[in-house]
Scaffold this active site. Structure first.
Site, short mmCIF file in Angstrom:
data_model
loop_
_atom_site.label_atom_id
_atom_site.label_comp_id
_atom_site.label_asym_id
_atom_site.label_seq_id
_atom_site.Cartn_x
_atom_site.Cartn_y
_atom_site.Cartn_z
N SER A 1 -24.80 -15.33 16.64
CA SER A 1 -23.43 -14.79 17.03
C SER A 1 -23.83 -13.79 17.93
O SER A 1 -22.45 -13.46 18.45
CB SER A 1 -23.54 -13.99 16.11
OG SER A 1 -24.25 -12.98 15.46
N HIS B 1 -22.52 -6.59 14.12
CA HIS B 1 -23.08 -6.06 15.63
C HIS B 1 -22.32 -5.17 16.69
O HIS B 1 -21.19 -4.70 15.84
CB HIS B 1 -21.59 -7.79 15.97
CG HIS B 1 -21.68 -8.67 14.80
ND1 HIS B 1 -21.58 -9.49 13.97
CD2 HIS B 1 -22.84 -10.02 15.53
CE1 HIS B 1 -21.86 -10.31 13.86
NE2 HIS B 1 -22.48 -10.91 14.71
N ASP C 1 -18.68 -4.22 13.72
CA ASP C 1 -18.74 -4.51 12.06
C ASP C 1 -19.64 -4.17 11.58
O ASP C 1 -21.05 -3.53 12.12
CB ASP C 1 -18.34 -5.71 11.73
CG ASP C 1 -19.34 -6.94 12.42
OD1 ASP C 1 -20.10 -6.74 12.76
OD2 ASP C 1 -18.98 -8.25 12.88
#
Length: 534
Positions: free
Chosen positions: A211, A511, A508
């Site tokens: 990600s 990240h 979050d």
């Protein structure tokens, strides 16, 4: 008788008169002659006119036998008498310089004359008169010597009173006109920053992994790990949630930007991708992926091996694109495609999901392997992936290690919010093995560059001294999922956003924020770009 006596008396009287006159004339003649002789012995100049009465000295000086210069005629040839008598004879007058010719009449007013220096009193009694110069011309310059007269300047302004620090003005020339005060120019507007030069060493950039590099490949997958909804992308261009796991740009965007390749990296599976975007690089990364195939299966993400399959498909698309005659990129077919891949930079990131989800998140792997053996398996899988990239033609490959995973908000210990040191140790162990393997590959494979890119140290420094990087909050995420806990991802309806996203290190539970990504990748480019661009 009487008449003869009268005649005799008259004769005698005439005789006496004649004798008296003769004697008087002799006396007058002798007196005058002796006086002139005596005066010439004591006074070498003519007797008349005497300049001023002089007493006779006790020891008269011996006259100089050298010839005396004759003073030029004119009013300046006469010696000027001093104000009072002096016991010494005055020296002969020095020849004065000829007065300068009268200036031609000018309509301009002449400057005021300079005061002449005061006459120096005569020295005390020289034994002999001073000898004149053998050559009367040119006359000795007076002290101080005046500077030469400049050429006349038309209509000068009258001299001004002296300033505190006056400049020297020629005595006969006009003073220079004062320069007019400069008019203050208006402050110029700041010039726009020049455009960045186009990159000529790196034609394209390719991203693989999880990600951190995902720019929207998970949007069309049946997976729970998605970020194509608000509040994700709230600080991105046009405030659109594109599938990037942050409030704005992610690591792949900043790396491509700082390399000078492109501003935004598109996802390879984006249905709106343009052919021109393919020629400068894309992202194959998928949120939740890992080097361990089990990791990608658990997250329903694109496995790392499947990302290599997409890369092979990408090469074929580019090859077909460059063969088109009407394309604005007139390349030389397959040869140019191979050059694009070999000169481009491929960057891989992984290992975080393998540790957080697969090893520490479930007990199956912990029962099979200890942390040392498991990190060895993950490092070998990373080396295998890099070797396959090399087989597809990539020659410039950078591999990013894992951050201090025990300090991300979702992995901190719940009660005291302190870092999970066991997870941090696993990250360091994996990074050390990855660094060793990449070093061996660089020595084994010819014409290749393998670079280990360390982010563990960078993020650790940001956690220790957040104020030095402009951050205020490093323990809590900006996007929260509850009052006491932080989830891995922001929720659509229950998430609360912090008032200032730039002051938070994490967006979050896992990240970083857009600003944190920017800071981290600036350091990476500064340290590793010169190696990757060789």
């Amino acid at each position: 008788m009487k008449r003869s006596s009268l005649v005799d008396s008259c004769s005698y009287s005439r005789i006496f008169r004649s004798i008296f006159c003769l004697l008087s004339f002799c006396i007058f003649f002798l007196t005058t002659t002796n006086a002139q002789v005596m005066h010439r012995r004591l006074w070498p100049w003519p007797l008349w006119p005497r300049p001023y009465p002089q007493p006779w000295p006790m020891n008269p000086p011996t006259p100089d036998p050298s010839p005396k210069p004759v003073a030029p005629p004119g009013p300046s040839s006469k010696p000027v008498a001093p104000p009072g008598p002096s016991p010494c004879p005055s020296p002969p007058p020095k020849p004065q310089p000829k007065p300068p010719p009268a200036p031609s009449p000018s309509p301009c007013p002449s400057p005021p004359p300079k005061p002449q220096p005061k006459p120096v009193p005569p020295p005390a009694c020289p034994p002999t008169p001073p000898k004149p110069q053998p050559k009367p011309a040119p006359p000795p310059e007076p002290k101080p010597a005046p500077p030469p007269a400049p050429k006349p300047v038309p209509c000068p302004s009258p001299p001004k009173p002296p300033a505190p620090t006056p400049k020297p003005v020629p005595p006969h020339g006009p003073p220079p006109k004062p320069a007019p005060a400069p008019t203050p120019a208006p402050s110029p507007k700041p010039a726009p920053s020049p455009p960045k030069p186009e990159n000529k060493t790196i034609p394209a950039v390719f991203f693989f992994g999880d990600s951190v590099f995902d720019t929207g490949n998970n949007n069309n997958l049946e997976t729970k790990i998605k970020s194509n909804y608000r509040p994700y992308g709230m600080d991105f261009k046009f405030r659109v949630a594109t599938g990037r796991f942050s409030n704005g740009m992610v690591a792949s965007d900043y790396l491509a930007k700082y390399m000078g390749v492109k501003e935004i990296v598109p996802a390879y599976l984006d249905p709106k991708i343009q052919p021109n975007d393919l020629l400068t690089g894309v992202s194959f990364a998928s949120g939740g992926a890992g080097y361990n195939p089990t990791t990608s299966e658990a997250a329903n993400a694109i496995p790392m091996l499947d990302q290599l399959t997409y890369f092979q498909d990408y090469i074929e698309k580019v090859n077909r694109l460059v063969r088109q005659e009407k394309s604005q990129y007139k390349l030389a077919g397959l040869e140019k495609t191979n050059q694009l891949i070999s000169k481009g930079v491929a960057i891989v990131v992984g290992g975080s999901n393998d540790l957080i989800i697969t090893y520490f998140g479930s007990g199956a792997q912990r029962l099979k392997n200890d942390i040392d053996s498991y990190t060895t398996i993950i490092a070998d899988s990373a080396a295998s992936f890099v070797l396959q990239l090399y087989g597809y033609g990539a020659r410039r490959i950078g591999v990013i290690g894992t951050p201090p995973l025990g300090c991300v908000p979702s992995q901190r210990l719940k009660k005291k919010k302190i870092c999970n040191e066991e997870l941090n140790y696993a990250s360091q162990l994996f990074n050390s093995k990855l660094l060793l393997i990449l070093g061996q590959l660089s020595k084994t494979l010819p014409n290749s560059t393998f670079v280990y890119m360390d982010i563990y140290t960078i993020i650790s420094q940001m956690l220790e001294t957040p104020a030095a990087y402009g951050f205020e909050e490093t323990k809590k995420p900006c996007c929260k999922t509850g009052l006491l806990s932080a989830g891995a991802l922001c929720k659509k309806s229950t998430s609360k956003i912090c008032p200032n996203t730039s002051s938070y290190l994490f967006w979050d539970g896992v990240h970083p924020t857009q600003r944190a990504y920017k800071t981290i990748n600036k350091v990476l480019i500064k340290e590793y770009l010169h190696v990757l661009s060789k």
